[in-house]
Design a protein around this motif. Structure first.
Motif, PDB file in Angstrom:
ATOM      1  N   TYR A 129       0.978  -1.196   0.481  1.00 18.44           N
ATOM      2  CA  TYR A 129      -0.233  -0.248   0.371  1.00 18.44           C
ATOM      3  C   TYR A 129       0.882   1.270   0.094  1.00 18.44           C
ATOM      4  O   TYR A 129       0.922   1.877  -0.534  1.00 18.44           O
ATOM      5  N   LEU A 130       2.012   0.774   0.900  1.00 14.75           N
ATOM      6  CA  LEU A 130       2.685   2.343   1.100  1.00 14.75           C
ATOM      7  C   LEU A 130       3.113   2.680   0.020  1.00 14.75           C
ATOM      8  O   LEU A 130       3.822   4.056  -0.838  1.00 14.75           O
ATOM      9  N   SER A 131       4.023   1.587  -0.638  1.00 21.15           N
ATOM     10  CA  SER A 131       4.776   1.616  -2.006  1.00 21.15           C
ATOM     11  C   SER A 131       4.521   2.367  -3.109  1.00 21.15           C
ATOM     12  O   SER A 131       4.795   2.957  -3.817  1.00 21.15           O
ATOM     13  N   ILE A 132       2.877   1.989  -3.009  1.00 20.64           N
ATOM     14  CA  ILE A 132       2.124   2.192  -4.412  1.00 20.64           C
ATOM     15  C   ILE A 132       1.663   4.140  -3.966  1.00 20.64           C
ATOM     16  O   ILE A 132       1.628   4.593  -5.090  1.00 20.64           O
ATOM     17  N   LEU A 133       1.368   4.427  -3.050  1.00 21.48           N
ATOM     18  CA  LEU A 133       1.076   5.184  -2.413  1.00 21.48           C
ATOM     19  C   LEU A 133       2.067   6.433  -2.787  1.00 21.48           C
ATOM     20  O   LEU A 133       1.663   7.842  -2.831  1.00 21.48           O
ATOM     21  N   LEU A 134       3.149   6.314  -1.858  1.00 21.73           N
ATOM     22  CA  LEU A 134       4.132   7.277  -1.367  1.00 21.73           C
ATOM     23  C   LEU A 134       5.591   7.121  -2.684  1.00 21.73           C
ATOM     24  O   LEU A 134       6.070   7.573  -3.025  1.00 21.73           O
ATOM     25  N   VAL A 135       5.561   6.578  -3.437  1.00 24.89           N
ATOM     26  CA  VAL A 135       7.032   6.094  -5.022  1.00 24.89           C
ATOM     27  C   VAL A 135       6.017   6.630  -6.123  1.00 24.89           C
ATOM     28  O   VAL A 135       5.026   7.252  -6.163  1.00 24.89           O
ATOM     29  N   ARG A 136       7.168   7.913  -6.255  1.00 25.90           N
ATOM     30  CA  ARG A 136       6.760   8.386  -7.380  1.00 25.90           C
ATOM     31  C   ARG A 136       6.501   7.748  -8.628  1.00 25.90           C
ATOM     32  O   ARG A 136       7.246   6.531  -9.286  1.00 25.90           O
ATOM     33  N   ARG A 137       5.385   8.011  -9.679  1.00 21.00           N
ATOM     34  CA  ARG A 137       5.446   7.627 -11.223  1.00 21.00           C
ATOM     35  C   ARG A 137       4.327   8.307 -11.850  1.00 21.00           C
ATOM     36  O   ARG A 137       4.109   9.221 -11.766  1.00 21.00           O
ATOM     37  N   ASP A 138       5.022   7.617 -12.516  1.00 19.90           N
ATOM     38  CA  ASP A 138       4.402   8.798 -14.092  1.00 19.90           C
ATOM     39  C   ASP A 138       3.138   7.861 -15.113  1.00 19.90           C
ATOM     40  O   ASP A 138       3.577   7.354 -16.410  1.00 19.90           O
ATOM     41  N   MET A 139       2.597   7.178 -14.558  1.00 18.79           N
ATOM     42  CA  MET A 139       1.215   6.227 -15.099  1.00 18.79           C
ATOM     43  C   MET A 139       0.748   5.956 -14.625  1.00 18.79           C
ATOM     44  O   MET A 139       0.114   6.700 -12.974  1.00 18.79           O
ATOM     45  N   PRO A 140      -1.071   5.787 -15.159  1.00 16.65           N
ATOM     46  CA  PRO A 140      -2.500   5.829 -14.285  1.00 16.65           C
ATOM     47  C   PRO A 140      -2.347   5.217 -12.767  1.00 16.65           C
ATOM     48  O   PRO A 140      -1.662   3.857 -13.158  1.00 16.65           O
ATOM     49  N   PRO A 141      -2.738   4.885 -11.685  1.00 15.58           N
ATOM     50  CA  PRO A 141      -3.187   4.675 -10.668  1.00 15.58           C
ATOM     51  C   PRO A 141      -3.005   3.012 -11.231  1.00 15.58           C
ATOM     52  O   PRO A 141      -2.101   2.905 -10.135  1.00 15.58           O
ATOM     53  N   TYR A 142      -4.095   3.011 -11.829  1.00 13.88           N
ATOM     54  CA  TYR A 142      -4.636   1.689 -11.581  1.00 13.88           C
ATOM     55  C   TYR A 142      -3.274   0.390 -12.388  1.00 13.88           C
ATOM     56  O   TYR A 142      -2.790  -0.563 -11.246  1.00 13.88           O
ATOM     57  N   LEU A 143      -2.542   0.810 -13.360  1.00 11.01           N
ATOM     58  CA  LEU A 143      -1.231   0.292 -14.223  1.00 11.01           C
ATOM     59  C   LEU A 143      -0.224   0.126 -13.339  1.00 11.01           C
ATOM     60  O   LEU A 143       0.425  -0.579 -13.089  1.00 11.01           O
ATOM     61  N   PHE A 144       0.107   1.419 -12.506  1.00 17.00           N
ATOM     62  CA  PHE A 144       1.628   1.195 -11.232  1.00 17.00           C
ATOM     63  C   PHE A 144       0.802   0.502 -10.169  1.00 17.00           C
ATOM     64  O   PHE A 144       1.998  -0.729 -10.047  1.00 17.00           O
ATOM     65  N   GLY A 145      -0.103   0.007  -9.670  1.00 15.80           N
ATOM     66  CA  GLY A 145      -0.414  -0.815  -8.572  1.00 15.80           C
ATOM     67  C   GLY A 145      -0.604  -2.250  -8.886  1.00 15.80           C
ATOM     68  O   GLY A 145       0.666  -2.851  -8.507  1.00 15.80           O
ATOM     69  N   LEU A 146      -0.964  -2.716 -10.390  1.00 10.57           N
ATOM     70  CA  LEU A 146      -1.280  -3.835 -10.931  1.00 10.57           C
ATOM     71  C   LEU A 146       0.344  -3.755 -11.507  1.00 10.57           C
ATOM     72  O   LEU A 146       1.263  -4.991 -10.724  1.00 10.57           O
ATOM     73  N   ILE A 147       1.419  -3.252 -11.462  1.00  3.54           N
ATOM     74  CA  ILE A 147       2.641  -3.395 -11.427  1.00  3.54           C
ATOM     75  C   ILE A 147       3.423  -3.689 -10.746  1.00  3.54           C
ATOM     76  O   ILE A 147       4.231  -5.095 -10.141  1.00  3.54           O
ATOM     77  N   ARG A 148       3.209  -3.231  -8.982  1.00  2.42           N
ATOM     78  CA  ARG A 148       3.892  -3.409  -8.679  1.00  2.42           C
ATOM     79  C   ARG A 148       3.410  -4.481  -7.814  1.00  2.42           C
ATOM     80  O   ARG A 148       4.453  -5.351  -7.429  1.00  2.42           O
ATOM     81  N   ALA A 149       2.077  -5.162  -7.782  1.00  2.31           N
ATOM     82  CA  ALA A 149       1.457  -6.001  -7.243  1.00  2.31           C
ATOM     83  C   ALA A 149       2.110  -7.717  -8.511  1.00  2.31           C
ATOM     84  O   ALA A 149       2.678  -8.188  -7.643  1.00  2.31           O
ATOM     85  N   LEU A 150       2.501  -7.202  -9.567  1.00  2.00           N
ATOM     86  CA  LEU A 150       3.156  -8.724 -10.161  1.00  2.00           C
ATOM     87  C   LEU A 150       4.912  -8.474 -10.125  1.00  2.00           C
ATOM     88  O   LEU A 150       5.066  -9.791  -9.771  1.00  2.00           O
ATOM     89  N   GLU A 151       5.121  -7.474  -9.852  1.00  2.00           N
ATOM     90  CA  GLU A 151       6.481  -7.452  -9.450  1.00  2.00           C
ATOM     91  C   GLU A 151       6.962  -8.343  -7.705  1.00  2.00           C
ATOM     92  O   GLU A 151       7.975  -9.119  -8.033  1.00  2.00           O
ATOM     93  N   THR A 152       5.940  -7.905  -6.770  1.00  6.40           N
ATOM     94  CA  THR A 152       5.829  -8.469  -5.804  1.00  6.40           C
ATOM     95  C   THR A 152       5.607  -9.991  -6.108  1.00  6.40           C
ATOM     96  O   THR A 152       6.243 -11.107  -5.894  1.00  6.40           O
ATOM     97  N   PHE A 153       4.806 -10.725  -7.162  1.00  4.68           N
ATOM     98  CA  PHE A 153       4.613 -12.065  -7.069  1.00  4.68           C
ATOM     99  C   PHE A 153       5.358 -12.690  -7.523  1.00  4.68           C
ATOM    100  O   PHE A 153       5.351 -13.845  -7.891  1.00  4.68           O
ATOM    101  N   ALA A 154       5.836 -11.670  -8.762  1.00  6.90           N
ATOM    102  CA  ALA A 154       7.068 -12.324  -9.531  1.00  6.90           C
ATOM    103  C   ALA A 154       8.613 -13.159  -8.148  1.00  6.90           C
ATOM    104  O   ALA A 154       8.520 -13.841  -8.772  1.00  6.90           O
ATOM    105  N   GLY A 155       8.179 -12.187  -7.557  1.00  7.84           N
ATOM    106  CA  GLY A 155       9.622 -12.520  -6.269  1.00  7.84           C
ATOM    107  C   GLY A 155       9.044 -13.149  -5.680  1.00  7.84           C
ATOM    108  O   GLY A 155      10.370 -14.257  -5.133  1.00  7.84           O
TER     109      GLY A 155
END
Length: 172
Positions: free
Chosen positions: A115-141
């Motif tokens: 939650y905090l990484s999505i809310l507080l990290v700078r991003r240059d994309m729509p919120p849904y895409l940024f959140g999805l990418i963060r979640a997928l990165e975590t799932f990959a790990g």
């Protein structure tokens, strides 16, 4: 050398998982492999069973944190003032509350981190895409940690060696 200062199998598995995360993330549109590597480090445990248990808890928490993080970002876009200082603690309370009422207390911490990484990290994309990418990165790990633990699990390696030994004996 004393036993407590040796490089153990869990250390090796963790390092291999981090290496694989670094390599895998090179093929995806992510800034770096930070989130995947962190998830792999957190999920890597002594046994495959423990890694799966931790990994599933992390996945559940990631989903809760990502959904709330996306929602907070979308709400933030509707407001002209940056209210991260308000959204951060409120969102943390919501993540903790939801994880607890869904009987997922082991998912609380990773949910808050996502939650905090999505809310507080700078991003240059729509919120849904940024959140999805963060979640997928975590799932990959998480998945990479599970695969590495499966492949490098001592009992699994011993079973393969016994199987190969039995197969070699049958050939002679």
């Amino acid at each position: 050398m004393e036993g407590r200062f040796k490089i153990g199998m869990r250390m090796i598995k963790t390092a291999v998982a981090v290496l694989l995360c670094m390599l895998a993330m090179m093929f995806f549109p992510v800034e770096n492999a930070f989130y995947a590597c962190i998830a792999a480090v957190i999920c890597m445990q002594q046994t495959m069973e423990h890694t799966i248990q931790i990994g599933l808890n992390r996945m559940k928490g990631t989903i809760v944190g990502a959904l709330l993080g996306i929602g907070a970002l979308m709400l933030q876009q509707c407001i002209t003032t940056d209210l991260s200082v308000v959204f951060a603690p409120i969102g943390v309370i919501l993540v903790l509350y939801l994880c607890n009422i869904m009987k997922m207390p082991a998912s609380c911490s990773i949910g808050c981190v996502v939650y905090l990484s999505i809310l507080l990290v700078r991003r240059d994309m729509p919120p849904y895409l940024f959140g999805l990418i963060r979640a997928l990165e975590t799932f990959a790990g998480i998945l990479i940690a599970m695969m590495v633990n499966f492949c490098l699990d001592r009992s699994f390696i011993q079973k393969i060696c016994r199987f190969r030994k039995g197969t070699d004996e049958n050939r002679t």
